[in-house]
Design a protein around this motif. Structure first.
Motif, PDB file in Angstrom:
ATOM      1  N   ILE A  48      58.346 -77.083 -18.311  1.00  0.00           N
ATOM      2  CA  ILE A  48      57.613 -76.020 -17.622  1.00  0.00           C
ATOM      3  C   ILE A  48      56.156 -76.420 -17.436  1.00  0.00           C
ATOM      4  CG2 ILE A  48      56.878 -73.598 -17.709  1.00  0.00           C
ATOM      5  CD1 ILE A  48      59.458 -73.077 -19.366  1.00  0.00           C
ATOM      6  N   ASN A  49      55.550 -76.985 -18.472  1.00  0.00           N
ATOM      7  CA  ASN A  49      54.141 -77.388 -18.287  1.00  0.00           C
ATOM      8  C   ASN A  49      54.032 -78.833 -17.789  1.00  0.00           C
ATOM      9  OD1 ASN A  49      54.391 -79.049 -20.517  1.00  0.00           O
ATOM     10  ND2 ASN A  49      53.302 -77.667 -21.888  1.00  0.00           N
ATOM     11  N   ARG A  50      55.191 -79.431 -17.514  1.00  0.00           N
ATOM     12  CA  ARG A  50      55.264 -80.772 -16.911  1.00  0.00           C
ATOM     13  C   ARG A  50      54.651 -81.855 -17.791  1.00  0.00           C
ATOM     14  NH1 ARG A  50      55.807 -80.905 -11.240  1.00  0.00           N
ATOM     15  NH2 ARG A  50      55.424 -83.098 -11.438  1.00  0.00           N
ATOM     16  N   LEU A  51      54.716 -81.631 -19.105  1.00  0.00           N
ATOM     17  CA  LEU A  51      54.423 -82.745 -20.005  1.00  0.00           C
ATOM     18  C   LEU A  51      55.562 -83.742 -19.910  1.00  0.00           C
ATOM     19  CD1 LEU A  51      52.928 -81.160 -23.229  1.00  0.00           C
ATOM     20  CD2 LEU A  51      51.797 -82.619 -21.570  1.00  0.00           C
ATOM     21  N   VAL A  52      56.757 -83.251 -19.592  1.00  0.00           N
ATOM     22  CA  VAL A  52      57.832 -84.167 -19.200  1.00  0.00           C
ATOM     23  C   VAL A  52      58.280 -83.784 -17.790  1.00  0.00           C
ATOM     24  CG1 VAL A  52      58.616 -84.408 -21.603  1.00  0.00           C
ATOM     25  CG2 VAL A  52      59.867 -82.929 -20.039  1.00  0.00           C
ATOM     26  N   GLU A  53      58.733 -84.784 -17.082  1.00  0.00           N
ATOM     27  CA  GLU A  53      59.138 -84.634 -15.688  1.00  0.00           C
ATOM     28  C   GLU A  53      60.600 -84.188 -15.644  1.00  0.00           C
ATOM     29  OE1 GLU A  53      57.961 -85.003 -11.702  1.00  0.00           O
ATOM     30  OE2 GLU A  53      56.809 -85.204 -13.547  1.00  0.00           O
ATOM     31  N   PRO A  54      60.879 -83.018 -15.067  1.00  0.00           N
ATOM     32  CA  PRO A  54      62.282 -82.616 -14.963  1.00  0.00           C
ATOM     33  C   PRO A  54      63.059 -83.598 -14.077  1.00  0.00           C
ATOM     34  CG  PRO A  54      60.809 -80.790 -14.418  1.00  0.00           C
ATOM     35  CD  PRO A  54      59.970 -82.024 -14.518  1.00  0.00           C
ATOM     36  N   THR A  55      64.333 -83.820 -14.403  1.00  0.00           N
ATOM     37  CA  THR A  55      65.166 -84.717 -13.604  1.00  0.00           C
ATOM     38  C   THR A  55      65.647 -84.020 -12.336  1.00  0.00           C
ATOM     39  OG1 THR A  55      65.862 -85.777 -15.655  1.00  0.00           O
ATOM     40  CG2 THR A  55      67.200 -86.225 -13.703  1.00  0.00           C
ATOM     41  N   ALA A  56      65.982 -82.746 -12.455  1.00  0.00           N
ATOM     42  CA  ALA A  56      66.429 -81.964 -11.297  1.00  0.00           C
ATOM     43  C   ALA A  56      66.260 -80.487 -11.612  1.00  0.00           C
ATOM     44  CB  ALA A  56      67.898 -82.275 -10.976  1.00  0.00           C
ATOM     45  N   GLY A  57      66.287 -79.679 -10.560  1.00  0.00           N
ATOM     46  CA  GLY A  57      66.203 -78.237 -10.737  1.00  0.00           C
ATOM     47  C   GLY A  57      64.869 -77.675 -10.300  1.00  0.00           C
ATOM     48  N   LEU A  66      57.076 -75.235  -9.613  1.00  0.00           N
ATOM     49  CA  LEU A  66      56.237 -76.181 -10.363  1.00  0.00           C
ATOM     50  C   LEU A  66      56.758 -77.606 -10.274  1.00  0.00           C
ATOM     51  CD1 LEU A  66      55.644 -74.076 -13.616  1.00  0.00           C
ATOM     52  CD2 LEU A  66      54.134 -74.273 -11.645  1.00  0.00           C
ATOM     53  N   THR A  67      58.058 -77.769 -10.093  1.00  0.00           N
ATOM     54  CA  THR A  67      58.612 -79.129 -10.077  1.00  0.00           C
ATOM     55  C   THR A  67      58.200 -79.881  -8.817  1.00  0.00           C
ATOM     56  OG1 THR A  67      60.684 -78.479  -8.997  1.00  0.00           O
ATOM     57  CG2 THR A  67      60.653 -78.422 -11.402  1.00  0.00           C
ATOM     58  N   ALA A  68      57.747 -79.145  -7.791  1.00  0.00           N
ATOM     59  CA  ALA A  68      57.400 -79.799  -6.525  1.00  0.00           C
ATOM     60  C   ALA A  68      55.942 -80.240  -6.492  1.00  0.00           C
ATOM     61  CB  ALA A  68      57.682 -78.839  -5.359  1.00  0.00           C
ATOM     62  N   LEU A  69      55.165 -79.873  -7.522  1.00  0.00           N
ATOM     63  CA  LEU A  69      53.718 -80.112  -7.459  1.00  0.00           C
ATOM     64  C   LEU A  69      53.344 -81.499  -7.970  1.00  0.00           C
ATOM     65  CD1 LEU A  69      52.457 -76.669  -8.805  1.00  0.00           C
ATOM     66  CD2 LEU A  69      52.832 -77.357  -6.427  1.00  0.00           C
ATOM     67  N   ARG A  70      52.326 -82.060  -7.351  1.00  0.00           N
ATOM     68  CA  ARG A  70      51.788 -83.361  -7.753  1.00  0.00           C
ATOM     69  C   ARG A  70      50.271 -83.292  -7.807  1.00  0.00           C
ATOM     70  NH1 ARG A  70      56.268 -83.565  -8.419  1.00  0.00           N
ATOM     71  NH2 ARG A  70      57.937 -84.910  -7.698  1.00  0.00           N
ATOM     72  N   GLY A  71      49.679 -84.209  -8.510  1.00  0.00           N
ATOM     73  CA  GLY A  71      48.233 -84.426  -8.471  1.00  0.00           C
ATOM     74  C   GLY A  71      47.410 -83.173  -8.730  1.00  0.00           C
ATOM     75  N   LEU A  74      49.195 -79.891  -9.202  1.00  0.00           N
ATOM     76  CA  LEU A  74      49.838 -79.785 -10.512  1.00  0.00           C
ATOM     77  C   LEU A  74      48.799 -79.425 -11.580  1.00  0.00           C
ATOM     78  CD1 LEU A  74      52.218 -80.043 -12.432  1.00  0.00           C
ATOM     79  CD2 LEU A  74      51.819 -82.507 -12.520  1.00  0.00           C
ATOM     80  N   ARG A  75      47.659 -80.095 -11.537  1.00  0.00           N
ATOM     81  CA  ARG A  75      46.602 -79.777 -12.515  1.00  0.00           C
ATOM     82  C   ARG A  75      46.182 -78.326 -12.390  1.00  0.00           C
ATOM     83  NH1 ARG A  75      45.060 -84.929 -11.156  1.00  0.00           N
ATOM     84  NH2 ARG A  75      43.512 -84.252  -9.630  1.00  0.00           N
ATOM     85  N   HIS A  76      46.094 -77.855 -11.177  1.00  0.00           N
ATOM     86  CA  HIS A  76      45.720 -76.470 -10.931  1.00  0.00           C
ATOM     87  C   HIS A  76      46.770 -75.513 -11.512  1.00  0.00           C
ATOM     88  CE1 HIS A  76      43.805 -73.120  -8.896  1.00  0.00           C
ATOM     89  NE2 HIS A  76      45.011 -72.728  -8.533  1.00  0.00           N
ATOM     90  N   ALA A  77      48.041 -75.813 -11.244  1.00  0.00           N
ATOM     91  CA  ALA A  77      49.122 -74.949 -11.731  1.00  0.00           C
ATOM     92  C   ALA A  77      49.166 -74.941 -13.252  1.00  0.00           C
ATOM     93  CB  ALA A  77      50.463 -75.417 -11.163  1.00  0.00           C
ATOM     94  N   ARG A  78      48.910 -76.099 -13.849  1.00  0.00           N
ATOM     95  CA  ARG A  78      48.925 -76.193 -15.312  1.00  0.00           C
ATOM     96  C   ARG A  78      47.903 -75.276 -15.961  1.00  0.00           C
ATOM     97  NH1 ARG A  78      49.301 -82.265 -16.071  1.00  0.00           N
ATOM     98  NH2 ARG A  78      51.536 -82.486 -16.375  1.00  0.00           N
ATOM     99  N   ARG A  79      46.788 -75.099 -15.265  1.00  0.00           N
ATOM    100  CA  ARG A  79      45.757 -74.207 -15.790  1.00  0.00           C
ATOM    101  C   ARG A  79      46.275 -72.784 -15.898  1.00  0.00           C
ATOM    102  NH1 ARG A  79      40.623 -75.384 -14.905  1.00  0.00           N
ATOM    103  NH2 ARG A  79      40.402 -73.650 -16.341  1.00  0.00           N
ATOM    104  N   ARG A  80      47.330 -72.467 -15.151  1.00  0.00           N
ATOM    105  CA  ARG A  80      47.898 -71.109 -15.166  1.00  0.00           C
ATOM    106  C   ARG A  80      48.945 -70.931 -16.248  1.00  0.00           C
ATOM    107  NH1 ARG A  80      44.361 -67.995 -12.742  1.00  0.00           N
ATOM    108  NH2 ARG A  80      43.599 -68.940 -10.845  1.00  0.00           N
ATOM    109  N   ILE A  81      49.139 -71.983 -17.028  1.00  0.00           N
ATOM    110  CA  ILE A  81      50.132 -71.921 -18.092  1.00  0.00           C
ATOM    111  C   ILE A  81      49.403 -72.020 -19.426  1.00  0.00           C
ATOM    112  CG2 ILE A  81      52.129 -73.064 -19.126  1.00  0.00           C
ATOM    113  CD1 ILE A  81      52.770 -74.128 -16.290  1.00  0.00           C
TER     114      ILE A  81
END
Ligand code: ADP
Ligand code: ADP
Length: 237
Positions: A48-57, A66-71, A74-81
């Motif tokens: 969920i916080n993308r400390l690990v990269e989901p394989t699918a889903g 969140l799985t579609a975010l990069r760069g 992603l940093r911005h979205a992480r601030r919301r978690i």
């Protein structure tokens, strides 16, 4: 609201440790995740916080996958978690205020700490939240001068300073004595209501989960094997 669909995580070439996992967490609710060591609970939070990269889903937080975010996105979205940790993850030699402000800024604000320069509204918000959880009088104490329960309150305020859309807590009471654990769980429950926050907690103490969670999700080998209100747990177990 958090809506996870068909989440798969595989480390390297191994078997998946999350297997087509579906989970929805409404706002203003505490969902406790229980299950034996190795079930995949930490991996779920880390996806969920993308400390690990989901394989699918998909992991949809208030309409954003969140799985579609990069760069930068992603940093911005992480601030919301907002994250709350078993070991608190405070910087011992900094003050409570400095630790709390690092949640707002997303990094340890060393020069700001040295200069004592935070935006006024951030100071005000920090004091409001510290008052709310009962640590305002420690604002200028070093973090390592506090007890475990107080340190976890600092962790909670730091997370709330991010104005999060969800709180993720990984064994938040595992380092605390039973009475302090109850206080922290009670605090998380009331904050969830107050801020309309979904809260997802990995917890090994089933009794605590039953007392404080709105829902209990049981995991085993990367799957959800039950998902019910606490009262239904005895029947399911
Ligand atoms: P937990 O109490 O959450 O089950 P673990 O002892 O399983 O903790 O894991 C501790 C750390 O080691 C975690 O960061 C986890 O990601 C990592 N880890 C666990 N299993 C493996 C593994 N098979 N290979 C590499 N790292 C692992
Ligand atoms: P839990 O939190 O329920 O104890 P984890 O998510 O830590 O479960 O682990 C689930 C499975 O994934 C375990 O078999 C663990 O060994 C494996 N695992 C965890 N982290 C890693 C990692 N970084 N690399 C490889 N395997 C890992």
């Amino acid at each position: 609201m958090l809506k996870i669909s068909k989440l798969v995580k595989r480390y390297g070439n191994g078997d998946p440790v999350l297997k087509d996992l579906d989970l929805t967490v409404e706002s203003e609710s505490i969902v406790a995740i229980i299950g034996a060591s190795g079930a995949g609970k930490s991996t779920l939070l880390r996806c969920i916080n993308r400390l690990v990269e989901p394989t699918a889903g998909k992991i949809d937080l208030n309409g954003v996958d969140l799985t579609a975010l990069r760069g930068a996105q992603l940093r911005h979205a992480r601030r919301r978690i907002g994250m709350i940790f078993q070991g608190f993850n405070l910087v011992d030699r900094l003050t409570v205020m400095e630790n709390v402000q690092s949640g707002r800024l997303g990094y340890i604000p060393l020069w700001r700490a040295v200069m004592r320069r935070y935006p006024k509204q951030d100071i005000r918000r920090a004091y409001e939240l510290m008052e709310r959880v009962g640590i305002a009088h420690y604002a200028n104490k070093r973090a390592d001068a506090l007890s475990g329960g107080e340190r976890q309150r600092v962790g909670v305020v730091r997370a709330l300073m991010q104005e999060p859309e969800i709180l993720l807590a990984d064994e938040p009471t595992a380092s605390l004595d039973p009475k302090t654990s109850e206080q922290i769980m009670e605090l998380l429950r009331s904050l969830s209501r107050e801020f309309s926050l979904p809260v997802l907690i990995n917890i090994h103490n089933v009794a605590e989960a039953k007392t404080y969670a709105d829902r209990i999700v049981g995991m085993r080998y990367g799957r959800i094997i039950f998902d019910a209100e606490p009262d239904a747990l005895d029947a399911a177990a």
